[in-house]
Design an enzyme around this catalytic site. Structure first.
Site, mmCIF file in Angstrom:
data_model
loop_
_atom_site.group_PDB
_atom_site.id
_atom_site.type_symbol
_atom_site.label_atom_id
_atom_site.label_comp_id
_atom_site.label_asym_id
_atom_site.label_seq_id
_atom_site.Cartn_x
_atom_site.Cartn_y
_atom_site.Cartn_z
ATOM 1 N N LYS A 117 -41.778 131.374 -32.336
ATOM 2 C CA LYS A 117 -40.670 130.420 -32.373
ATOM 3 C C LYS A 117 -41.188 128.966 -32.371
ATOM 4 O O LYS A 117 -42.375 128.724 -32.097
ATOM 5 C CB LYS A 117 -39.764 130.683 -31.165
ATOM 6 C CG LYS A 117 -39.116 132.079 -31.189
ATOM 7 C CD LYS A 117 -38.174 132.269 -30.015
ATOM 8 C CE LYS A 117 -37.503 133.633 -30.066
ATOM 9 N NZ LYS A 117 -36.502 133.817 -28.991
ATOM 10 N N TYR B 190 -29.137 135.945 -35.796
ATOM 11 C CA TYR B 190 -28.545 135.929 -34.449
ATOM 12 C C TYR B 190 -27.047 136.249 -34.474
ATOM 13 O O TYR B 190 -26.311 135.822 -33.595
ATOM 14 C CB TYR B 190 -28.801 134.571 -33.791
ATOM 15 C CG TYR B 190 -30.255 134.396 -33.365
ATOM 16 C CD1 TYR B 190 -30.841 135.260 -32.429
ATOM 17 C CD2 TYR B 190 -31.040 133.377 -33.886
ATOM 18 C CE1 TYR B 190 -32.174 135.113 -32.050
ATOM 19 C CE2 TYR B 190 -32.381 133.228 -33.500
ATOM 20 C CZ TYR B 190 -32.931 134.099 -32.583
ATOM 21 O OH TYR B 190 -34.245 133.961 -32.204
ATOM 22 N N ASN C 179 -38.583 130.918 -25.444
ATOM 23 C CA ASN C 179 -39.424 132.000 -24.923
ATOM 24 C C ASN C 179 -40.465 132.469 -25.934
ATOM 25 O O ASN C 179 -40.901 133.622 -25.926
ATOM 26 C CB ASN C 179 -38.559 133.159 -24.418
ATOM 27 C CG ASN C 179 -37.653 133.700 -25.504
ATOM 28 O OD1 ASN C 179 -37.733 133.273 -26.646
ATOM 29 N ND2 ASN C 179 -36.819 134.655 -25.156
ATOM 30 N N HIS D 85 -40.132 136.136 -30.894
ATOM 31 C CA HIS D 85 -39.097 137.134 -31.164
ATOM 32 C C HIS D 85 -39.794 138.426 -31.577
ATOM 33 O O HIS D 85 -40.772 138.392 -32.322
ATOM 34 C CB HIS D 85 -38.183 136.683 -32.310
ATOM 35 C CG HIS D 85 -37.363 137.828 -32.850
ATOM 36 N ND1 HIS D 85 -36.184 138.221 -32.262
ATOM 37 C CD2 HIS D 85 -37.588 138.698 -33.880
ATOM 38 C CE1 HIS D 85 -35.700 139.267 -32.915
ATOM 39 N NE2 HIS D 85 -36.532 139.585 -33.903
ATOM 40 N N GLU E 272 -35.069 143.616 -40.127
ATOM 41 C CA GLU E 272 -35.646 142.264 -40.035
ATOM 42 C C GLU E 272 -36.819 142.091 -41.000
ATOM 43 O O GLU E 272 -36.979 141.028 -41.599
ATOM 44 C CB GLU E 272 -36.058 141.974 -38.591
ATOM 45 C CG GLU E 272 -34.834 141.861 -37.685
ATOM 46 C CD GLU E 272 -35.158 141.587 -36.221
ATOM 47 O OE1 GLU E 272 -34.256 141.122 -35.510
ATOM 48 O OE2 GLU E 272 -36.298 141.855 -35.780
#
Ligand code: ADP
Length: 153
Positions: free
Chosen positions: A9, A49, A112, A115, A126
């Site tokens: 990220k 998302y 965080n 992913h 994905e």
């Protein structure tokens, strides 16, 4: 071998943790099947998302994820989906155990670092969302017999 989708990220990219995090997957014995840097478009963020559409944190999450490029990768190995999720740790960096990526490098629920697909089905979806077939590579594993026992290969 099973494949899973991983994305480093914007916080990982900005904080210069791409190498650190990627090396954990390599040292574990997972194999890189594809990698590219991408700047997520609004429509890709909405799709990725979609389950959080309507949540109060959704606009914040989108803003964060679209703020700079991310590193999209596909990692391969036996039970890769589960193994990668274990390496990442719990979603909230403050709760993730030491020894996990989020536990060692993060203090945030949103920021965080990484992913990782949460199931085989999600991984397939994905991977095909972010990678064309020709962007994934199958190549011989010279160390396969040292990574896995005969019955695990
Ligand atoms: P995971 O990434 O561990 O699979 P989730 O699927 O629950 O976790 O959430 C997806 C991502 O959305 C998280 O990694 C995190 O970046 C963000 N997120 C989840 N819950 C929140 C929240 N309450 N506030 C802000 N961001 C959140």
């Amino acid at each position: 071998m099973e494949k899973t989708f991983v994305m480093l990220k914007p916080d990982a990219v900005q904080r210069g943790l791409v190498g650190e995090i990627t090396s954990r997957f390599e040292r574990k014995g997972l194999r890189l099947a594809g990698a590219k840097m991408i700047w997520l478009k609004d429509s890709q963020l909405d799709e990725h998302y979609s389950q959080y559409l309507g949540k109060e944190f959704f606009p914040r999450l989108k803003e964060f994820m679209g703020a700079c490029p991310v590193l999209a990768m596909v990692w391969e190995g036996k039970d890769a989906v589960k193994v990668v999720r274990t390496l990442c740790g719990l979603t909230n960096g403050r709760e993730a155990l030491p020894g996990t990526i989020r536990g060692d490098y993060g203090m945030s629920l949103q920021c965080n670092l990484v992913h990782a697909s949460d199931s085989l089905q999600t991984a397939e979806r994905e991977i095909s969302r972010f990678f064309a077939k020709e962007e994934l590579f199958a190549y011989g594993d010279a160390l396969s017999e040292y990574r896995y026992a005969k019955d695990e290969r």
